[in-house]
Structure formats: structure tokens, C-alpha cells
Scaffold this motif. Structure first.
Motif, PDB file in Angstrom:
ATOM      1  N   UNK A 165       0.810  -1.225   0.000  1.00 39.63           N
ATOM      2  CA  UNK A 165       0.000   0.000   0.000  1.00 39.63           C
ATOM      3  C   UNK A 165       0.843   1.275   0.000  1.00 39.63           C
ATOM      4  N   UNK A 166       2.030   1.207   0.586  1.00 37.86           N
ATOM      5  CA  UNK A 166       2.885   2.391   0.658  1.00 37.86           C
ATOM      6  C   UNK A 166       3.647   2.639  -0.631  1.00 37.86           C
ATOM      7  N   UNK A 167       3.526   1.725  -1.594  1.00 45.01           N
ATOM      8  CA  UNK A 167       4.167   1.938  -2.885  1.00 45.01           C
ATOM      9  C   UNK A 167       5.332   1.007  -3.127  1.00 45.01           C
ATOM     10  N   UNK A 168       5.600   0.765  -4.412  1.00 41.15           N
ATOM     11  CA  UNK A 168       6.697  -0.099  -4.806  1.00 41.15           C
ATOM     12  C   UNK A 168       7.689   0.649  -5.670  1.00 41.15           C
ATOM     13  N   UNK A 169       8.355  -0.087  -6.553  1.00 42.60           N
ATOM     14  CA  UNK A 169       9.428   0.514  -7.333  1.00 42.60           C
ATOM     15  C   UNK A 169       9.144   0.594  -8.828  1.00 42.60           C
ATOM     16  N   UNK A 185       2.899   4.418  -7.912  1.00 45.71           N
ATOM     17  CA  UNK A 185       1.865   5.452  -7.906  1.00 45.71           C
ATOM     18  C   UNK A 185       1.219   5.554  -6.517  1.00 45.71           C
ATOM     19  N   UNK A 186       0.978   6.765  -6.086  1.00 42.33           N
ATOM     20  CA  UNK A 186       0.272   7.011  -4.830  1.00 42.33           C
ATOM     21  C   UNK A 186      -1.089   7.613  -5.162  1.00 42.33           C
ATOM     22  N   UNK A 187      -2.127   6.773  -5.293  1.00 41.17           N
ATOM     23  CA  UNK A 187      -3.451   7.269  -5.716  1.00 41.17           C
ATOM     24  C   UNK A 187      -3.966   8.367  -4.790  1.00 41.17           C
ATOM     25  N   UNK A 188      -4.556   9.394  -5.406  1.00 43.79           N
ATOM     26  CA  UNK A 188      -4.997  10.558  -4.642  1.00 43.79           C
ATOM     27  C   UNK A 188      -6.337  10.351  -3.947  1.00 43.79           C
ATOM     28  N   UNK A 189      -7.197   9.504  -4.502  1.00 41.09           N
ATOM     29  CA  UNK A 189      -8.524   9.309  -3.922  1.00 41.09           C
ATOM     30  C   UNK A 189      -8.890   7.835  -3.895  1.00 41.09           C
ATOM     31  N   UNK A 190      -9.764   7.500  -2.951  1.00 38.30           N
ATOM     32  CA  UNK A 190     -10.312   6.149  -2.890  1.00 38.30           C
ATOM     33  C   UNK A 190     -11.720   6.237  -2.332  1.00 38.30           C
TER      34      UNK A 190
END
Length: 297
Positions: free
Chosen positions: A249-253, A259-264
């Protein structure tokens, strides 16, 4: 022979009692996994079973019984008062909020007035795929649909319009040249990789609902439940999510996982709310109305 028999009994009896006592001391923690959207590859339930073994190694006396449930089966069981101690789930399982206990974590999709009731342990992502590297060319788009996730929201917020198809048909149609672009997920990326196909992707950063959450439902077994959750969120386990084609959830490589999605949308959004949200996306109206609705549920 008599001496040998006595010798065997003397040593076998204590061991038998020790084994029996050891089993009696086991604390059983039930973990349900409910898949409400397509993953990457492999089984999330199998992944959780491996995680359970890790948790047992650091939490003496605990036994984590991991079971797989369909969304419908889980909803029915919850209605009938049959609860797991730990619940792994995606959006579309709204009943979970009524029985979940606040966790010492924070994540927008799991926040309620009662606190953070769910935290994601893995996620996917939406992307626009092309067989070449030109995303400016005109062409038809197919939106890959399946499960309870809403790729239509990702499309609307990105200003993309296309034909909705089930996941496999969308994938095949894209490869056959029926569509120039595919709005898909990590599942498609795994399919491409399995076939050795080179594709170009453009991550959609404005929205993601492809989160697999974990909640705790047992106050009595809270410490044992948290031991499992902490193991699931540990760096070692998070780094192994690539084995099932999912991302931390914190992101990969790579391009999609970074990507860090802005909305959910809320992990506990009701089916009615998700239906209304889908209606807004399909209406082709102002995206501000979608954003406003996302904040209200």
C-alpha cells in the motif's frame, strides 16, 4: 521384554501428556479472506496462510486458521452472527464496519467516526495500456470490469471514455486489435508478463479502490489478532507481495506500484452507495460531483 515395556511406557507417557497439553494451550484465531476484486496472480488466501505460519512463529501458542469466503457467503455468515477474529476483504463488504474494532493505524479508506477500522495490506492499480508508446493517437478504449471495484471512477476522473467489458473479454479484445487502449489493472499486467508481451502503460493516479484490507473483529483475542496484522504489515511480508502480483500500500518501485493514488472510496461503502457512485461515473457529468460523493461515503 518386561523391562523394555516398562521403559517405553515411562518415556512415552510424559510425551503423550505434553503433546496433549500443548494442543490444549493453542489459541485458535479465525482469519477469513474475502476476494471482492481480481488480484494479480496466485491466491491471496494461500498468501495469508503463509503469513499465518510466520505469525505463529513469533506468537507462541497461537494458531491462525485461514479460510476463504465468497462475498455473498461472508455477508450471510455475518448476518447470522458468525464472525471471524480477523477479516481480509475488499470494497463491497459493508457489513464489516458494524463489527470491526479500531486499529492503531490510519488510512483514509478505513477511517470512520469510530476510528480506523481497516488498513490495507496490499493493493493493485489502474492503468491505461497500449501496444506502442503513443498515448496521443485516437482510438477506442475498453474498460476492464470484474468484481465489486469501480474502474469507471478511475476512467471518469482521468477523462477517459470507453466500452465496458468483462476482464477477460477486454484483455482478448485489446490483444486482437479491437481496441487501441485497455484500461486495466495489475491483473492485466500479470497476463502480459506471463505471455512475454511488451506493452506500454500509463498509470492512473487520481483514483484507486483495489485495496485488500484487514480488520479485527474480536476484542477478546485482540493481541493475537494484532500479532497477525503486524506480521502481515511487516517489511518482510510486504516485500514478498510480488509473488501474488500485488503491491505494498505504501508503494513499490515499478511504474504502477510506485503510484500514490490521490482518492479512494470507503472500505465500508454500502452496495447502494457504490451503485450511486457508478451511476455518476456513467452519466458523463461533472467529475466534481464524483469527487464530492466520494467524500460523503
Amino acid at each position: 521384554m518386561l523391562i523394555l515395556a516398562v521403559f517405553v511406557c515411562l518415556f512415552a507417557l510424559p510425551r503423550g501428556r505434553e503433546a496433549k497439553g500443548s494442543n490444549a494451550e493453542k489459541r485458535v484465531i479465525r482469519v477469513w479472506n474475502v476476494d471482492t476484486f481480481e488480484g494479480g496472480k496466485g491466491s491471496r488466501t494461500a498468501f495469508l496462510k503463509k503469513t499465518a505460519l510466520r505469525a505463529e512463529n513469533v506468537n507462541a501458542g497461537a494458531y491462525y486458521l485461514v479460510s476463504s469466503y465468497t462475498p455473498e457467503g461472508a455477508q450471510q455468515a455475518l448476518r447470522e452472527g458468525d464472525f471471524p477474529d480477523v477479516l481480509s476483504f475488499g470494497i463491497g463488504l459493508s457489513l464489516g464496519a458494524e463489527f470491526s474494532i479500531p486499529l492503531p493505524y490510519s488510512f483514509p479508506g478505513g477511517e470512520t467516526e469510530a476510528g480506523c477500522l481497516a488498513v490495507p495490506w496490499c493493493r493493485g492499480g489502474y492503468a491505461l495500456f497500449s501496444l506502442d508508446d503513443d498515448f496521443t493517437a485516437a482510438g477506442d478504449v475498453v474498460i476492464s470490469c470484474g468484481g465489486k471495484n469501480l474502474p469507471q471512477i478511475a476512467a471518469a476522473l482521468a477523462g477517459i471514455k470507453g466500452e465496458e467489458c468483462d476482464s477477460l473479454s477486454a484483455y482478448v479484445g485489446f490483444l486482437d486489435g479491437k481496441y487501441r487502449y485497455l484500461l486495466g489493472t495489475q491483473r492485466d499486467l500479470c497476463r502480459f508478463s506471463a505471455r512475454g508481451l511488451a506493452v506500454t502503460l500509463k498509470p492512473l493516479e487520481k483514483y484507486c479502490d483495489l485495496y485488500q484490507y484487514v480488520s479485527v473483529l474480536s476484542a477478546e483475542k485482540m493481541q493475537d489478532c494484532l500479532a497477525f496484522v503486524n506480521t502481515l504489515l511487516s517489511e518482510e511480508v510486504q516485500n514478498s507481495l510480488t509473488s501474488i502480483g500485488m503491491y505494498p500500500p505504501k508503494g513499490g518501485t515499478d511504474a504502477l506500484s510506485a503510484v500514490n493514488p490521490k482518492k479512494t472510496v470507503s472500505a465500508f461503502a454500502s452496495e447502494q452507495s457504490l451503485g450511486e457512485l457508478l451511476g455518476l461515473a456513467r452519466s458523463g457529468g461533472d467529475v466534481k460531483n464524483i469527487v464530492k460523493y466520494l467524500k460523503s461515503i
